[in-house]
Design an enzyme around this catalytic site. Structure first.
Site, short mmCIF file in Angstrom:
data_model
loop_
_atom_site.label_atom_id
_atom_site.label_comp_id
_atom_site.label_asym_id
_atom_site.label_seq_id
_atom_site.Cartn_x
_atom_site.Cartn_y
_atom_site.Cartn_z
N ASP A 2 -1.88 6.92 6.01
CA ASP A 2 -2.96 6.06 5.52
C ASP A 2 -3.33 5.15 6.68
OD1 ASP A 2 -4.53 4.09 4.44
OD2 ASP A 2 -3.10 3.46 2.90
N TRP A 9 0.83 -1.21 0.00
CA TRP A 9 0.00 0.00 0.00
C TRP A 9 0.86 1.25 0.00
CZ3 TRP A 9 -4.27 -1.20 -2.00
CH2 TRP A 9 -4.85 -2.43 -1.74
N LYS A 32 -12.86 -1.28 6.61
CA LYS A 32 -12.19 -2.23 7.50
C LYS A 32 -12.60 -1.99 8.94
CE LYS A 32 -8.49 -2.14 4.20
NZ LYS A 32 -8.68 -3.46 3.60
N1 PMP Z 1 -4.41 1.36 2.14
C1 PMP Z 1 -4.45 0.25 2.90
C2 PMP Z 1 -3.55 0.17 4.10
C3 PMP Z 1 -5.30 -0.80 2.57
O1 PMP Z 1 -5.33 -1.91 3.31
C4 PMP Z 1 -6.15 -0.67 1.43
C5 PMP Z 1 -7.15 -1.72 1.04
N2 PMP Z 1 -6.93 -2.98 1.41
C6 PMP Z 1 -6.05 0.49 0.67
C7 PMP Z 1 -5.19 1.49 1.06
C8 PMP Z 1 -6.88 0.67 -0.56
O2 PMP Z 1 -8.14 1.06 -0.16
P1 PMP Z 1 -9.35 1.24 -1.17
O3 PMP Z 1 -9.72 -0.12 -1.65
O4 PMP Z 1 -10.40 1.89 -0.31
O5 PMP Z 1 -8.90 2.12 -2.29
#
Ligand code: PMP
Length: 361
Positions: free
Chosen positions: A172, A103, A196
């Site tokens: 994030d 990520w 989440k």
């Molecule tokens: N950042 C983290 C730490 C994540 O775990 C995720 C999704 N698993 C995301 C960003 C991406 O999020 P989204 O699907 O809402 O774009």
């Protein structure tokens, strides 16, 4: 009786049952309006009340100071990967990122479209099994960025790196927002996909310090400026009303059980139960994350062979323990034990893992 399992998916993830029940009760006739909330104008007084309650809950639960704006946006946390650099860039200044996994890398990739990215620390050398220590951000950077919790590897920041006072730190927090008490003042920006730890998919929470809203260049597309949404209290256009409503219900539940300090205590107990199981398993279960970097939310582990892992996942499934397969990029197993996962769910998983070990050693 409706059948409910213990759901360990990494996201979308389990939600508090009282929140789901309330939504069910209000689904067709929202507070005597004769309409579902899904059918009501986002400009109506009924929705306005939901919207402001959701924001107030976030502000109160996280003790967010007045100088921060709370935004409810669409496009997922992935959209913030580019909105952060787009809104915070300063001409000729680099951006500094910490790389703690996939990520972070995705965020870095997007930031590269807007300027020079310097990776000041990384744990790639050991397959992202730890959070780097002694992270230093420099004075001449436009902003700094970390991924607070690494959903895939199961590592989490337990101490926040300090950025120089003039440098906003963005985090994030998609997979751990509100898992523990956080001093928001450490950050210029916090963002989190809701799906989440606070609600369903479809809305992203962005918390941004007021003074940073004016950095964005005027010729940026309207929807891409945090400022646009801040000025209209996230009602510039039709927002994800239903997702925000579900966040409200889930956060009401969090408040009713004592808020973030109470859930932090429970989260630590839940995580400890699992990590203790690994540590006392004579290597049958091997946690991926180094001890000082272990996540309270995503508990990642391996068994001796992929075949044994597959067997374990299958048998767990049969016992109503769902979603334990590790992320496709790293394999192994992962138990996501977000705020809404009951202690009972983790206890049941621990019992299952102990039994599985006895039978398969
Ligand atoms: N950042 C983290 C730490 C994540 O775990 C995720 C999704 N698993 C995301 C960003 C991406 O999020 P989204 O699907 O809402 O774009």
């Amino acid at each position: 009786m409706t059948k409910r399992v213990f759901n360990f998916y990494a996201g979308p993830a389990t939600l508090p049952l009282p929140a789901l029940k309330k939504a069910q009760k209000e689904l067709i006739d929202f507070k005597g309006t004769g309409m579902s909330l899904m059918e009501i104008s986002h400009r109506s007084k009924e929705y306005a009340a939901v919207h402001s309650e959701a924001s107030n809950l976030v502000r109160n639960l996280m003790k967010i100071p007045d100088e921060y704006n709370i935004l409810w946006l669409q496009g997922g946390a992935s959209t913030q990967f580019y909105m952060v650099p787009l809104n915070l860039k300063i001409d000729n200044k680099p951006f500094e990122y910490v790389n703690t996994g996939i990520w972070s890398k995705k965020a870095i990739k997007e930031a590269n479209f807007y300027g020079e990215v310097k990776v000041v620390a990384s744990s790639e050398d050991e397959n992202f099994s730890y959070i780097p220590k002694n992270i230093k951000f420099n004075d001449d950077t436009a902003f700094a960025h970390i991924t607070g919790n690494n959903t895939i590897y199961g590592t989490e920041f337990h101490d926040w790196p300090k950025a120089p006072s003039e440098i906003p730190l963005a985090s994030d927090m998609s997979s751990h927002i509100m898992d523990k008490v956080v001093d928001v003042k450490n950050f210029g920006v916090i963002y989190a996909g809701a799906q989440k730890n606070i609600g369903p998919a479809g809305v992203t929470l962005v918390i941004v310090r007021e003074d940073l809203l004016d950095r964005v260049s005027e010729n940026t597309p309207t929807m891409q400026k945090w400022k646009t949404h801040a000025e209209k209290d996230s009602l510039f256009n039709t927002g994800p009303c239903w997702a925000i409503y579900m966040c409200k219900l889930s956060l009401e539940h969090l408040k009713s059980i004592g808020g973030v300090p109470a859930i932090e205590k429970i989260n630590k107990e839940k995580a400890k139960m699992l990590y203790d199981t690994f540590d006392s398993s004579d290597g049958f279960y091997k946690g991926h994350a180094k001890k000082d970097s272990r996540s309270l939310m995503n508990v990642t582990f391996n068994l001796k062979t992929p075949e044994l892992e597959e067997k374990c996942i299958k048998e767990a499934n049969e016992k109503g323990l769902i979603g334990l397969k590790g992320h496709r990029s790293v394999g192994g197993m992962r138990a996501s034990i977000y705020n809404a996962m009951p202690v009972e769910g983790v206890k049941t998983l621990v019992e299952f893992l102990k039994e599985f070990k006895e039978k398969n050693e």
